[in-house]
Scaffold this motif. Structure first.
Motif, PDB file in Angstrom:
ATOM      1  N   ARG A  48      -5.486   2.364   2.720  1.00 48.65           N
ATOM      2  CA  ARG A  48      -5.912   0.974   2.710  1.00 48.65           C
ATOM      3  C   ARG A  48      -4.931   0.115   1.919  1.00 48.65           C
ATOM      4  O   ARG A  48      -4.358   0.547   0.907  1.00 48.65           O
ATOM      5  N   ALA A  49      -4.773  -1.134   2.374  1.00 49.87           N
ATOM      6  CA  ALA A  49      -3.772  -2.034   1.802  1.00 49.87           C
ATOM      7  C   ALA A  49      -4.016  -2.301   0.322  1.00 49.87           C
ATOM      8  O   ALA A  49      -3.065  -2.446  -0.457  1.00 49.87           O
ATOM      9  N   GLU A  50      -5.280  -2.355  -0.109  1.00 48.17           N
ATOM     10  CA  GLU A  50      -5.549  -2.669  -1.512  1.00 48.17           C
ATOM     11  C   GLU A  50      -5.017  -1.595  -2.451  1.00 48.17           C
ATOM     12  O   GLU A  50      -4.620  -1.870  -3.584  1.00 48.17           O
ATOM     13  N   ALA A  52      -2.362   0.363  -1.587  1.00 47.83           N
ATOM     14  CA  ALA A  52      -0.913   0.302  -1.437  1.00 47.83           C
ATOM     15  C   ALA A  52      -0.311  -0.843  -2.236  1.00 47.83           C
ATOM     16  O   ALA A  52       0.895  -0.854  -2.514  1.00 47.83           O
ATOM     17  N   ALA A  53      -1.128  -1.834  -2.615  1.00 41.09           N
ATOM     18  CA  ALA A  53      -0.617  -2.959  -3.403  1.00 41.09           C
ATOM     19  C   ALA A  53      -0.221  -2.540  -4.812  1.00 41.09           C
ATOM     20  O   ALA A  53       0.526  -3.254  -5.494  1.00 41.09           O
ATOM     21  N   ARG A  58       2.124   3.350  -4.555  1.00 47.02           N
ATOM     22  CA  ARG A  58       3.054   3.435  -3.429  1.00 47.02           C
ATOM     23  C   ARG A  58       4.204   4.385  -3.749  1.00 47.02           C
ATOM     24  O   ARG A  58       4.645   5.158  -2.896  1.00 47.02           O
ATOM     25  N   ASP A  83       5.362   6.593   7.065  1.00 48.53           N
ATOM     26  CA  ASP A  83       5.968   5.317   6.693  1.00 48.53           C
ATOM     27  C   ASP A  83       5.362   4.856   5.380  1.00 48.53           C
ATOM     28  O   ASP A  83       4.373   4.118   5.352  1.00 48.53           O
ATOM     29  N   GLU A  85       6.483   2.690   3.424  1.00 54.45           N
ATOM     30  CA  GLU A  85       6.787   1.289   3.139  1.00 54.45           C
ATOM     31  C   GLU A  85       5.936   0.324   3.947  1.00 54.45           C
ATOM     32  O   GLU A  85       6.031  -0.889   3.749  1.00 54.45           O
ATOM     33  N   ALA A  86       5.121   0.809   4.875  1.00 53.52           N
ATOM     34  CA  ALA A  86       4.284  -0.070   5.684  1.00 53.52           C
ATOM     35  C   ALA A  86       3.261  -0.789   4.814  1.00 53.52           C
ATOM     36  O   ALA A  86       2.942  -0.335   3.700  1.00 53.52           O
ATOM     37  N   THR A  87       2.733  -1.915   5.311  1.00 55.98           N
ATOM     38  CA  THR A  87       1.699  -2.643   4.575  1.00 55.98           C
ATOM     39  C   THR A  87       0.536  -1.713   4.250  1.00 55.98           C
ATOM     40  O   THR A  87      -0.005  -1.729   3.141  1.00 55.98           O
ATOM     41  N   GLU A  88       0.146  -0.897   5.216  1.00 57.53           N
ATOM     42  CA  GLU A  88      -0.806   0.183   4.996  1.00 57.53           C
ATOM     43  C   GLU A  88      -0.055   1.496   5.249  1.00 57.53           C
ATOM     44  O   GLU A  88       0.142   1.900   6.393  1.00 57.53           O
ATOM     45  N   PRO A  89       0.420   2.152   4.179  1.00 55.34           N
ATOM     46  CA  PRO A  89       1.216   3.369   4.352  1.00 55.34           C
ATOM     47  C   PRO A  89       0.455   4.417   5.168  1.00 55.34           C
ATOM     48  O   PRO A  89      -0.780   4.502   5.101  1.00 55.34           O
TER      49      PRO A  89
END
Length: 717
Positions: A48-50, A52-53, A58, A83, A85-89
């Motif tokens: 989830r993006a939160e 990965a922030a 990361r 990946d 480095e993706a917004t959502e790895p």
């Protein structure tokens, strides 16, 4: 894992992978079943993006993804793409479908020792590959061990750690899975968690595979963790001494005392990949694998609020049918995938069969657990062999509930089962007390209860057998019939003109029942003498003296206590009695043989159970049972359980493909005649009781071992 359709919020693709279904979700992210552009299936984990922030998170994900990509082992799941480095790895691993070890043991029971050794040897090789990549797996558990036809696969490196990084899976954020984590993990001492921690966890997995339960028990996480750190594991059910000792070494509290991975691999021995699974499981794995490999492209879900046709489409139905069976095997082996798809000159097809659920209610942890375990094993084998038949009309699913031999728990088990509409019939309970406690609930619900181990007249009396909808089926004859084999033995096979009955007042009703049968059927031109022994004494000397005074040629102990029968046997031997001593199956136990010792020699018993090793129709069953469970002999109750399941499956085959109506199934069971491996099973017209004569047998102790003489009317001396 459970396969679920995609939601409206799920993307159609990630990194070039077409998403097909959800196979896991948690606070950290979602795991998808996906297909690459080249058509290969993959398990794709998206964070989830939160999370990965967080730059630190990361960085750890990047480091661990690279480390996991270095794992190169035949029995592991290779990373195919990632990946960080993706917004959502995300990270993808190769995928071949198949059941997890947890699911397999839950549905089919413990694995035989040779299979456990083969399993452990391959998983040790998988661990060697993980450790060679600089990783510690940290979450080796039955759910992360998945079974393919050529061998197991160790999956889920999402929480494997290099350099103390934080776990990445939602359910395992803390340290791992209680019951399978090492003491150093349980103490949260990350600096101590190294390869020996994985060896400890693998030992837990092997113990589970061999016994069907975690070595430190079940319960709340704190309780299990406490036992892991402070108490010894329960390995008593591992039948092979060498395997039990090796697993115990893996479970040493001190990491330094555990074997290294190479030592463990050597200790498990050399096993090939052919025929490593017990009978029945290859067919189950192949069928489930084929279902997933034929998975269609998913429909895109409609956004909330849109009116849709609620009838399931074929593709949606195919997704849902996978259910819990879609616990995935992640593997690199292309040859396995080719076999599973049935690659041939023509297109392969998958036959969809209806599933019928049968339950086992047995004492698996109380004083009757030996019988209960035999019953469960007999039913499991019958289910596996049914599901391996190419001509079957339906697949059987087994659910097992332990009542621990306790009446209150037995009633609660029955309450649970009658509320589950999937259950077609119940095999069990395995004692008079539990059957009496449960039978009311089964009768009211009309759910068939089929027991071959409860012969109490009280149970017969509680059931209106003349009612064609009575759903309680006793496959064993009642206590009132158990004396008949002794009558034939003492009047025809080894005639005794003077019979002496020892009525044990410690079991007044039972003793009267047995004595009544023998008194009502005296030997021709002979006599029957009765003598009572008070419940408050263990001294059978006076009774034996009275028997000798009556010049008895046969002495029958009419009680139900193995201990007291042994006292009677010792008194007879001490007095020099040379006639025939006899009793019923209630006495024929290991306790009687141990307590009586040499005095048990020559004792004759009437019984409702068989020795399948001495029955020609049961030869295949005996071979399969020994191989399946790694035992030298088949315990009492297993063959009868095998027949009970066969009876139910035989009748289920006549009810069509629609939902099973319990009352209809009950009526059909009441009128059927079924030839099993132990005998023919049928119920008497207009009365409903099982036909008694085919189910009554004779045994005799010879050289300290009970010898099965056969069906009492056919037995010969």
């Amino acid at each position: 894992m459970t396969v679920r359709p995609l939601s409206a919020q799920d993307p159609e693709s990630v990194g070039g992978y077409r998403l097909l279904a959800r196979i896991g979700a948690g606070g950290m992210g979602v795991v998808y079943l996906a297909r690459s552009e080249g058509g290969a299936l993959a398990a794709l984990k998206v964070i989830r993006a939160e999370h990965a922030a967080d730059p630190g998170f990361r960085a750890r994900f990047r480091r661990e993804a690279h480390a996991a990509a270095r794992v190169d082992g035949r029995w592991t799941a290779p990373v195919t793409a990632a990946d960080p480095e993706a917004t959502e790895p995300w990270i993808a691993t190769a995928f071949v479908p198949g059941p997890s070890l947890a699911e397999t043991v839950a549905e089919h029971g413990p694995l035989p020792p040779d299979t456990v050794r083969a399993l452990g040897a391959r998983l040790a090789e998988a661990l060697a590959a993980v450790h060679a990549a600089g990783l510690v797996h940290r979450d080796i558990k039955p759910g992360n061990v998945l079974l393919a036809l050529d061998g197991p696969r160790l999956i889920d490196f999402g929480i494997a750690r290099a350099g103390g990084a934080t776990a990445l899976t939602a359910t395992d954020v803390v340290i791992g899975t209680p019951g399978y984590l090492s003491p150093e993990q349980a103490r949260a001492r990350d600096e101590e968690v190294g390869p020996p921690s994985d060896v400890f966890s693998l030992g837990c997995v092997l113990a589970y595979a061999a016994t069907g339960r975690p070595p430190f028990g079940r319960g709340t996480a704190p309780a299990v963790i406490y036992r892991t750190v402070h108490e010894s594991p329960d390995l008593d059910a591992i039948t092979e001494d060498g395997l039990r000792i090796l697993v115990a070494r893996c479970l040493a509290k001190d990491p330094a005392a555990r074997p290294t991975v190479p030592e463990l691999r050597a200790g498990l021995g050399d096993f090939g990949t052919d025929d490593w699974l017990p009978p029945g499981l290859p067919a189950v794995i192949a069928a489930r694998s084929a279902q997933v490999l034929h998975l269609p492209e998913p429909e895109r879900p409609t956004a909330p609020g849109t009116l849709v046709d609620e009838s399931p489409t074929p593709s949606r139905r195919r997704l849902l049918v996978l259910g819990g069976a879609a616990a995935v095997v992640l593997a690199a082996g292309g040859s396995t995938a080719a076999w599973l798809t049935g690659r041939s000159d023509g297109p392969s097809t998958v036959t969809s069969r209806r599933r019928r659920t049968v339950a086992v209610q047995a004492d698996l942890s109380g004083s009757g657990k030996t019988l209960g375990t035999s019953v469960e094993r007999g039913v499991r084998l019958a289910v596996e062999q049914h599901n391996a038949r190419a001509d079957r009309r339906f697949d059987l699913v087994l659910t097992v509930l332990d009542d621990a031999g306790d009446a209150d728990r037995a009633e609660e088990v029955a309450r649970r089962l009658v509320t589950d509409s999937r259950v077609c019939a119940v095999i069990g309970p395995t004692s008079d007390a539990t059957a009496l406690a449960a039978q009311d609930r089964y009768k009211k619900a009309l759910l068939p209860m089929v027991t071959a181990w409860a012969g109490s007249d009280a149970l017969y009396a509680a059931v209106d057998m003349r009612n064609p909808t009575s759903s309680v089926f006793q496959l064993c004859p009642s206590d009132s019939a158990i004396g008949a084999p002794l009558v034939r033995y003492l009047t025809s096979l080894h005639p005794a003109h003077r019979t002496f009955l020892v009525e044990d007042q410690a079991a007044r009703d039972y003793s009267w029942l047995i004595a009544h049968t023998l008194v009502a059927n005296p030997p021709p031109h002979g006599t029957v003498t009765r003598h009572q022994v008070a419940a408050d004494t263990d001294d059978f000397g006076p009774a034996v003296a009275a028997a000798l005074a009556a010049r008895a040629q046969a002495v029958v102990y009419c009680g139900d206590s193995s201990r007291r029968a042994a006292s009677c046997a010792r008194a007879l031997r001490a007095a020099g009695f040379t006639g025939t001593p006899a009793a019923t199956q209630a006495v024929l136990t290991p306790e009687f043989l141990r307590a009586a010792g040499a005095a048990a020699e020559g004792w004759v018993f009437s019984a409702t159970f068989v020795d399948p090793a001495r029955l020609t129709p049961a030869a295949r069953f005996v071979r399969s049972f020994k191989k399946r469970y790694g035992v030298q002999s088949v315990g009492w109750g297993a063959a009868e359980a095998y027949d009970a399941l066969g009876l139910v499956a035989h009748v289920l085959d006549t009810v069509g493909t629609g939902p099973v109506d319990w009352s209809n199934l009950t009526r059909r069971l009441r009128t059927v005649s079924y030839r099993g491996i132990t005998r023919r099973i049928a119920f008497r017209k207009h009365i409903g009781e099982v036909e008694e004569e085919p189910g009554l047998f004779l045994w005799r102790v010879e050289r300290g071992t009970p010898l099965f003489l056969g069906q009492y009317q056919e037995a010969r001396v």
